[in-house]
Structure formats: C-alpha cells, structure tokens
Design a protein around this motif. Structure first.
Motif, PDB file in Angstrom:
ATOM      1  N   MET A  91      -4.115  10.558  -1.723  1.00  8.88           N
ATOM      2  CA  MET A  91      -4.788  11.535  -0.858  1.00  8.88           C
ATOM      3  C   MET A  91      -4.426  12.905  -1.401  1.00  8.88           C
ATOM      4  O   MET A  91      -3.692  13.683  -0.780  1.00  8.88           O
ATOM      5  CB  MET A  91      -4.316  11.346   0.595  1.00  8.88           C
ATOM      6  CG  MET A  91      -4.932  10.104   1.229  1.00  8.88           C
ATOM      7  SD  MET A  91      -4.036   9.547   2.678  1.00  8.88           S
ATOM      8  CE  MET A  91      -2.787   8.545   1.871  1.00  8.88           C
ATOM      9  N   ASP A 127      -8.379   1.044   6.035  1.00  2.81           N
ATOM     10  CA  ASP A 127      -7.087   1.709   6.192  1.00  2.81           C
ATOM     11  C   ASP A 127      -7.118   2.647   7.398  1.00  2.81           C
ATOM     12  O   ASP A 127      -7.891   3.608   7.410  1.00  2.81           O
ATOM     13  CB  ASP A 127      -6.803   2.493   4.902  1.00  2.81           C
ATOM     14  CG  ASP A 127      -5.431   3.138   4.875  1.00  2.81           C
ATOM     15  OD1 ASP A 127      -4.626   2.894   5.789  1.00  2.81           O
ATOM     16  OD2 ASP A 127      -5.178   3.890   3.912  1.00  2.81           O
ATOM     17  N   ASP A 171       0.998   5.363  -0.033  1.00  3.06           N
ATOM     18  CA  ASP A 171       0.191   6.546   0.305  1.00  3.06           C
ATOM     19  C   ASP A 171       0.792   7.819  -0.268  1.00  3.06           C
ATOM     20  O   ASP A 171       1.853   8.262   0.166  1.00  3.06           O
ATOM     21  CB  ASP A 171       0.129   6.697   1.829  1.00  3.06           C
ATOM     22  CG  ASP A 171      -0.736   5.639   2.480  1.00  3.06           C
ATOM     23  OD1 ASP A 171      -1.925   5.566   2.133  1.00  3.06           O
ATOM     24  OD2 ASP A 171      -0.212   4.884   3.324  1.00  3.06           O
ATOM     25  N   HIS A 175      -2.704   4.637  -3.001  1.00  3.40           N
ATOM     26  CA  HIS A 175      -3.771   5.411  -2.367  1.00  3.40           C
ATOM     27  C   HIS A 175      -3.456   6.894  -2.485  1.00  3.40           C
ATOM     28  O   HIS A 175      -2.554   7.392  -1.819  1.00  3.40           O
ATOM     29  CB  HIS A 175      -3.864   4.968  -0.887  1.00  3.40           C
ATOM     30  CG  HIS A 175      -4.837   5.739  -0.066  1.00  3.40           C
ATOM     31  ND1 HIS A 175      -4.813   5.726   1.316  1.00  3.40           N
ATOM     32  CD2 HIS A 175      -5.881   6.534  -0.401  1.00  3.40           C
ATOM     33  CE1 HIS A 175      -5.790   6.482   1.778  1.00  3.40           C
ATOM     34  NE2 HIS A 175      -6.445   6.987   0.754  1.00  3.40           N
ATOM     35  N   HIS A 223       0.853  -1.191   0.000  1.00  4.95           N
ATOM     36  CA  HIS A 223       0.000   0.000   0.000  1.00  4.95           C
ATOM     37  C   HIS A 223       0.889   1.241   0.000  1.00  4.95           C
ATOM     38  O   HIS A 223       1.769   1.396   0.847  1.00  4.95           O
ATOM     39  CB  HIS A 223      -0.882  -0.044   1.253  1.00  4.95           C
ATOM     40  CG  HIS A 223      -1.902   1.046   1.329  1.00  4.95           C
ATOM     41  ND1 HIS A 223      -3.109   0.996   0.676  1.00  4.95           N
ATOM     42  CD2 HIS A 223      -1.904   2.226   2.008  1.00  4.95           C
ATOM     43  CE1 HIS A 223      -3.812   2.081   0.945  1.00  4.95           C
ATOM     44  NE2 HIS A 223      -3.101   2.853   1.759  1.00  4.95           N
TER      45      HIS A 223
END
Ligand code: DX5
Ligand code: ZN
Length: 215
Positions: A67, A174, A34, A65, A32
């Motif tokens: 953001m 998450d 970020d 992911h 994963h």
C-alpha cells in the motif's frame, strides 16, 4: 478448499516469532504481509528489515501487499526476500502493464489490488497477465474495519470477467473477513481470504484458520 492468507498486521509485534510459528503450524496457505508508506494510505506499518526477519522463520509463502506509491521501486528488493506474490495497487502505479512484467521478470507471481472505489473494469486489459486480483473490502490502511457490502457484487463481476476471458487469476479479498462475510465471499466466487483481526484476536487462531479453509 479456500486459500487462507492470515494478515501479519494483526499479529503481536512484541511476540512476532511466536505468532509466525503459530501460522507455520496452522493450515494457513500463505502469510499476508501489509506494507504501508503513510502516503498512499494514512498509516505506516513496517518495512524490509522486519519482513526479512519474518521471512527467515516463516515456512509459508509470502503474499506481500504494497500500500505504497509507485511500488515498482521495490520489485527487486521484494524478490530478494523470496516473496511468492507481489500485490500492487492499480491506483499507485502509472504503467501497470510494465509493473506486472517486471514482477514476473523478477521471478514472482503478480497480483493487482483495487481500492473499494475502483471498478473491476479497469482490469479488462491485464486480466490475462496476472496470477491474482486482490479486491479491498475496506479502505486500506488499518486492520479491524467494517466490511464494505458492495464487495460481494464486485466479486461476482470479477468472477464473470475472469471466466469469460479464460484467465486463471485467483480472486483474493482483504478487509473485514470474518465468520459472517467469509462464506458469502466464497459463494460469490472468492478463492483467497485474507484475515487479520478475526484470526489473531481469536482465542484459538488455528481453529479459525481451519474453519476458513473448509469454506
Ligand atoms: C488493511 C490491510 C489488511 C488488514 C486486514 O489495509 O490490507 O490486510 O490486515 O485486517 P482485518 O482482517 O482485520 O480487516
Ligand atoms: Zn492487506
């Protein structure tokens, strides 16, 4: 078996290759990744140059992911990395349906992420279009935060929506995933667990990954 996606945000950035090799050896399914822009969330993590380097050594599929505001600006760049999954926040893209289509056209799986305050009902009209829904169980931006308890109810509601619609979307969680919250999330219907600090701060991260997978 639960799908486990360790979050690189909690890795040791001075020894990133060592930590990625640990993930490669482990039973983790994905990595994963970020990405933060300091606008959508009050923090900045790392960007494409770092992820490109990681992609060269990581043998696990990348679960990226975003953001960031308007993540659709980076679809082709993410596909070029060879990412398996692109997670975009529903709150960050105006034309969510178009963004999902563009992610698919670029050859990746599409996931929609929801902040803790966003109800799962906003997904009713796209649920059959996505491969995964990522529910944030903390407010995004930082690792090591406390799990928001209402997430358990959201997982149950989302499970029901997915089952009723015939969608095959996975449910990923998450934030604050650890020994106590992980089994309850899986019991509520979660398929994929992201975990950062619980894995990377452990004395034996590989055995923690093994425990999460066995849930
Ligand atoms: C937070 C990130 C998470 C973070 C989770 O905004 O999206 O992926 O790394 O960290 P833990 O598992 O420590 O809560
Ligand atoms: Zn994340």
């Amino acid at each position: 078996m639960t799908i486990v996606s360790p979050s690189m945000l909690s890795a040791d950035f001075l020894h990133l290759e060592r930590d990625i090799q640990m993930i490669n050896r482990s039973e983790a399914d994905w990595l994963h990744v970020d990405v933060m822009d300091g606008m959508f969330v009050p923090n900045i993590s790392f960007g494409f140059p770092v992820i490109e380097a990681v992609a060269k050594v990581c043998t696990k599929p990348l679960d990226v992911h975003f953001m960031i505001e308007r993540p659709e600006r980076y679809i082709s760049q993410t596909a070029k990395l060879g990412a398996m999954m692109m997670n975009v926040h529903q709150e960050a893209t105006v034309h969510l349906h178009r963004t999902i289509q563009e992610i698919h056209d670029a050859g990746m799986k599409a996931a929609v992420t929801l902040n803790p305050s966003t109800p799962v009902s906003v997904l009713e009209d796209v649920i059959s279009e996505v491969e995964m829904v990522l529910l944030m169980s903390v407010n995004p931006g930082f690792g090591g935060q406390k799990f928001i308890e209402n997430t358990i109810n959201k997982v149950k509601r989302l499970r029901q929506m997915i089952d009723e619609s015939g969608s095959r979307a996975l449910i990923e969680i998450d934030g604050g995933v650890q020994k106590e919250t992980a089994p309850r999330l899986v019991a509520a219907g979660a398929d994929v667990l992201v975990s950062g600090s619980y894995i990377f701060k452990a004395a034996d991260p590989e055995s923690v990954i093994k425990e999460l997978k066995a849930l």
